[in-house]
Design an enzyme around this catalytic site. Structure first.
Site, mmCIF file in Angstrom:
data_model
loop_
_atom_site.group_PDB
_atom_site.id
_atom_site.type_symbol
_atom_site.label_atom_id
_atom_site.label_comp_id
_atom_site.label_asym_id
_atom_site.label_seq_id
_atom_site.Cartn_x
_atom_site.Cartn_y
_atom_site.Cartn_z
ATOM 1 N N GLU A 57 6.137 -15.282 1.210
ATOM 2 C CA GLU A 57 6.510 -15.508 2.603
ATOM 3 C C GLU A 57 6.217 -16.926 3.099
ATOM 4 O O GLU A 57 5.533 -17.127 4.102
ATOM 5 C CB GLU A 57 5.825 -14.456 3.475
ATOM 6 C CG GLU A 57 6.331 -13.058 3.114
ATOM 7 C CD GLU A 57 5.769 -11.953 3.988
ATOM 8 O OE1 GLU A 57 4.550 -11.954 4.214
ATOM 9 O OE2 GLU A 57 6.547 -11.113 4.433
HETATM 10 N N1 IFG Z 1 4.068 -8.358 3.232
HETATM 11 C C1 IFG Z 1 3.039 -9.395 3.071
HETATM 12 C C2 IFG Z 1 1.604 -8.922 3.155
HETATM 13 C C3 IFG Z 1 1.398 -7.814 4.172
HETATM 14 C C4 IFG Z 1 2.390 -6.694 3.913
HETATM 15 C C5 IFG Z 1 2.103 -5.498 4.781
HETATM 16 C C6 IFG Z 1 3.348 -9.201 0.656
HETATM 17 C C7 IFG Z 1 3.327 -9.875 -0.703
HETATM 18 C C8 IFG Z 1 3.774 -7.233 4.125
HETATM 19 N N2 IFG Z 1 3.218 -10.004 1.736
HETATM 20 O O1 IFG Z 1 3.467 -7.999 0.721
HETATM 21 O O2 IFG Z 1 0.775 -10.013 3.499
HETATM 22 O O3 IFG Z 1 1.515 -8.298 5.490
HETATM 23 O O4 IFG Z 1 2.835 -4.359 4.377
#
Ligand code: IFG
Length: 556
Positions: free
Chosen positions: A369
């Site tokens: 992200e």
């Molecule tokens: N995606 C984010 C996490 C977390 C997650 C919560 C990943 C690799 C959503 N990154 O999953 O930091 O916020 O479900």
């Protein structure tokens, strides 16, 4: 409709009426013969709850590779039972010590509920529980495989390595009545009997893990040890700690004291945060190692880094930092400066210290992200940090976005936006994959909409959904490139061990079985029936769990 067909349909209706009556009668008389939709007798799943008598090895979770029931009485633990640890003549001294420690830990676990003396003695014959290394076992047994036999004279666990013996002792615990998991003496308890059996077992995948996000909400070393206990029950062998994010930096880096002095003060919601000193982290590693779990520390870079930016504002060249402390749960807004000497001096300090503290082979560098960095600059940043990890003697791991940066072990989570094409290409170039599909394995997803804990951005995940997929084929990747599975537990909405338990249990055993048991054994109907027997074990152990309707729990 021509008459003939109509006549046929009348007959079918009559037949189905008869069948319904039969079904109702069968149910009414409590017959357990499961009948299929057309009234045929199907392989009936034992009625909810544990069948009478000692648990047979084909009922445990994860289900073993091969179970051959024995005949005659099983083995009953008594005041005369001795536990013998034999390393085998040619075993090196270190292994002999390991085998003895495994025996001691088993003895402690069994003494507590049974009150039996269960002394650990030197190798020898006679009644009791024997643990022994046996290099004559087939190579295919591997480092985690084991053989367990039980008969009237005792239980013998053999393996090619101490780790395999340890996995075998987890099976032995599961063959004993649920009360064996009690942390206090069970009075007037059941007979501590193990049914006669020969179990030959080994895991399908070498990487079977769970991740705890200690950045959104901090969990103490004692609480992390409790998390490890749950993983060890189901033969998992990796603990991934998500140590840094926008809300907190949780590991002390002596060369960068501000990271914890500033970056650890808070957590989601604004409650006090916390961090691990080097000693705390090494205690967690020791506890994990005793249970043959490898710790995989993650420093999420360059994104998810608001806490690092609060501590090291000179790294905020993109102006992405939010006011500190950041106590919300948005993602994707922060990034370290992806270029320049300062950021790579920072990452070197962090990687060097983490490698020093971590005996396992992996350092996870995150990489998810990152929305404010151009793809080429991102790939170059990932490549350079990956090189720093290799220079520190470790193997870099990254979320699947890090593929363009040449990371060789990719943790697949994000099936959105056609990521799987990029993943397949990376595996065809030799990359390996840890499968953590968010829609199947993210244990912070709600069981169903409206469930009080967790998130829903990847959908809802009930136990059946967590179980009903195949890590080898869910996403098209090079055959053989899947190292295994890992269940991430993100903690934006979870801040107590009780809340972790409700999300972990009963879905964690579903993922543990995916990682351990042979693909051919995969069957939701059978799994849910076996899983139902775990409830009594969690209650005996004092673990919380969600009594989900999709699991046929025995009446309390
Ligand atoms: N995606 C984010 C996490 C977390 C997650 C919560 C990943 C690799 C959503 N990154 O999953 O930091 O916020 O479900």
């Amino acid at each position: 409709m021509p008459r003939r067909i109509a006549g046929l349909s009348v007959r079918i209706r009559a037949l189905s009426t008869v069948l319904c009556v039969l079904l109702l009668a069968a149910a009414g008389f409590g017959l357990h013969r499961a009948l299929g939709p057309r009234g045929e007798a199907v392989a009936d799943h034992p009625p909810a709850g544990a069948p009478a008598g000692p648990r047979t090895a084909d009922r445990i979770v994860p289900v073993p590779l091969s179970v051959t029931p024995g005949s005659g009485p099983g083995y009953r633990l008594t005041a005369g039972t001795v536990i013998r640890a034999a390393a085998g003549a040619e075993a090196v001294e270190r292994q002999a010590g390991e085998v003895r420690r495994i025996a001691e830990r088993l003895a402690e676990a069994l003494r507590r509920p049974t009150g039996l003396p269960l002394p650990v003695a030197e190798p020898g014959d006679g009644d009791g529980i024997g643990l022994a290394l046996d290099p004559a076992l087939p190579e295919t047994t591997g480092p985690e495989g084991y053989r367990l036999t039980a008969d009237a004279t005792g239980v013998r666990i053999t393996a090619r390595s101490p780790e395999g013996l340890f996995r075998g002792t987890q099976t032995l615990r599961q063959l004993l009545p649920p009360q064996i998991e009690s942390t206090t003496r069970v009075t007037g308890g059941p007979e501590w009997t193990v049914a006669p059996v020969t179990v030959e077992d080994r895991p399908r995948y070498g990487y079977r893990g769970a991740m705890l996000d200690v950045a959104r909400h901090f969990f103490t070393p004692a609480e992390v040890k409790g998390f490890i206990d749950r993983l060890a029950l189901y033969k998992l062998n990796h603990l991934h700690l998500h140590l840094t994010d926008d809300q907190g930096w949780r590991i002390e880096i002596p060369a960068r004291p501000a990271l914890t002095a500033v970056g650890a003060v808070s957590e989601v919601g604004g409650t006090p945060g916390g961090f691990y000193t080097a000693a705390d982290y090494q205690e967690i590693v020791r506890y994990a190692q005793e249970r043959y779990l490898t710790v995989v520390p993650e420093i999420d870079l360059p994104g998810h880094s608001n806490a690092a930016l609060a501590a090291q504002p000179e790294l905020d060249c993109t102006g992405s930092a939010r006011p500190w402390p950041y106590t919300g749960i948005e993602v994707g807004f922060s990034t370290l400066c992806p270029t320049g000497d300062a950021v790579f001096s920072f990452t070197r300090d962090v990687v060097t210290e983490l490698a020093r503290l971590t005996p396992g082979p992996y350092l996870h560098i995150g990489g998810d992200e990152v929305k404010r960095v151009a793809p080429a600059a991102y790939a170059e940043f990932v490549r350079r940090v990956g090189e720093q990890v290799r220079a520190a003697g470790k193997t870099p791991v990254g979320w699947n976005q890090t593929a363009p940066g040449g990371i060789g072990v990719l943790q697949f989570w994000d099936g959105r936006a056609g990521r799987d094409a990029e993943l397949r290409e990376a595996t065809e170039r030799g990359a390996e994959v840890i499968m953590s599909p968010s829609g199947r394995s993210y244990l912070d997803m709600k069981y169903e909409s409206g469930y009080p804990l967790g998130l829903v951005w990847a959908g809802t995940i009930d136990v059946r959904s967590a179980y009903s997929w195949d890590p080898d084929t869910l996403v098209p990747v090079r055959a053989g490139s899947v190292l295994g599975v890992e269940a991430p537990l993100w903690t934006e909405t979870l801040d107590t061990p009780g809340e972790l338990d409700r999300m972990l249990l009963p879905r964690l055993p579903a993922l543990a079985e995916l990682g351990w048991s042979p693909r051919e054994s995969h069957d939701w109907g059978r799994f849910r029936s076996r899983l139902a027997e775990e409830g009594a074990r969690w209650e005996a152990a004092g673990y919380g769990y969600e009594r989900r309707p999709e699991v046929p729990w025995p009446a309390r």
